[in-house]
Motif scaffolding. Structure first.
Motif, mmCIF file in Angstrom:
data_model
loop_
_atom_site.group_PDB
_atom_site.id
_atom_site.type_symbol
_atom_site.label_atom_id
_atom_site.label_comp_id
_atom_site.label_asym_id
_atom_site.label_seq_id
_atom_site.Cartn_x
_atom_site.Cartn_y
_atom_site.Cartn_z
ATOM 1 N N THR A 75 0.820 -1.212 0.000
ATOM 2 C CA THR A 75 0.000 0.000 0.000
ATOM 3 C C THR A 75 0.860 1.271 0.000
ATOM 4 O O THR A 75 0.374 2.357 0.309
ATOM 5 N N CYS A 77 3.063 2.449 1.979
ATOM 6 C CA CYS A 77 3.085 3.212 3.237
ATOM 7 C C CYS A 77 4.477 3.770 3.524
ATOM 8 O O CYS A 77 4.624 4.706 4.299
ATOM 9 N N ARG A 96 -5.572 4.333 -6.109
ATOM 10 C CA ARG A 96 -6.247 3.325 -6.943
ATOM 11 C C ARG A 96 -7.459 3.943 -7.628
ATOM 12 O O ARG A 96 -8.247 4.635 -6.990
ATOM 13 N N TYR A 104 -5.097 -3.914 -7.044
ATOM 14 C CA TYR A 104 -4.465 -3.453 -5.804
ATOM 15 C C TYR A 104 -5.424 -3.636 -4.641
ATOM 16 O O TYR A 104 -6.596 -3.266 -4.739
ATOM 17 N N GLU A 106 -5.349 -2.247 -1.577
ATOM 18 C CA GLU A 106 -5.700 -1.039 -0.810
ATOM 19 C C GLU A 106 -5.975 0.131 -1.765
ATOM 20 O O GLU A 106 -5.663 0.052 -2.950
ATOM 21 N N LYS A 108 -4.465 2.869 -1.826
ATOM 22 C CA LYS A 108 -3.190 3.473 -2.254
ATOM 23 C C LYS A 108 -2.256 2.318 -2.617
ATOM 24 O O LYS A 108 -2.239 1.294 -1.929
ATOM 25 N N TYR A 109 -1.499 2.491 -3.649
ATOM 26 C CA TYR A 109 -0.581 1.427 -4.053
ATOM 27 C C TYR A 109 0.728 2.037 -4.552
ATOM 28 O O TYR A 109 0.817 3.253 -4.756
ATOM 29 N N LYS A 132 1.698 -5.079 5.977
ATOM 30 C CA LYS A 132 0.762 -5.722 5.045
ATOM 31 C C LYS A 132 1.254 -7.078 4.558
ATOM 32 O O LYS A 132 0.665 -7.655 3.639
#
Ligand code: SF4
Ligand code: SF4
Length: 165
Positions: A75, A77, A96, A104, A106, A108-109, A132
């Motif tokens: 994600t 992070c 995303r 993906y 999450e 956010k990727y 994750k």
């Protein structure tokens, strides 16, 4: 000048006898040592044709994992990059989009995820930091190459193959 430890060893230089001057005992000793090694099991292997079995704790090339549905777990992070003592990881996060839910996991990727394998010391801290379970050092040895730029591994080399391949 006095030495710091004040210890001194006086060496006696003896003149060489005839055999020593001819170097014959030394040559014979060297040949005997060489011959002994002919009959011993070699301690080396012919890598890369032969490969040793790695220990269970071996850390090889990183792989970015997918979940059970084949979606990328990462994600972006940044915790892996933050924990990396060699500053080997860089990434660019992206949001995303609609229709990308199957790619993906999450919202956010990592649009870009790169590891500089010349910097990496394979400490495994990135693996430990990841919340994750997205990155593991469970690959093979990083292969040799000629150019520095070829050691910067992107998602094409790091992300696991899709489930249906
Ligand atoms: S294994 Fe260690 S050095 Fe290599 S990328 Fe991960 S944290 Fe950085
Ligand atoms: S691999 Fe893990 S720690 Fe690194 S950015 Fe992705 S989710 Fe975060």
């Amino acid at each position: 000048m006095e030495s710091l430890s004040n210890k001194r060893k006086v060496l006696e230089v003896k003149p060489l006898n005839f055999l020593e001057r001819a170097y014959l005992p030394a040559i014979a000793g060297g040949l005997i040592t060489t011959m002994k090694h002919f009959f011993r099991k070699p301690v080396t292997i012919s890598y890369p044709e032969e490969k040793r079995e790695f220990s269970e704790n071996f850390r090889g090339m990183h792989s970015l994992k997918r979940d059970e549905d084949g979606k990328e777990r990462c994600t972006a992070c940044g915790l892996c990059a933050l924990s990396c003592p060699a500053e080997a990881i860089t990434m660019t996060a992206a949001e995303r989009q609609k229709g990308e839910e199957h790619l993906y996991r999450e919202e956010k990727y990592a649009a870009v995820y790169e590891i500089n394998m010349l910097r990496c010391i394979f400490c495994g801290l990135c693996e430990e930091a990841c919340p994750k379970e997205a990155i593991y050092l469970d690959g093979d040895i990083v292969p040799a190459d000629y150019l520095r730029k070829d050691f910067i591994y992107g998602k094409d080399k790091l992300v696991e193959a899709p489930l249906n391949q």
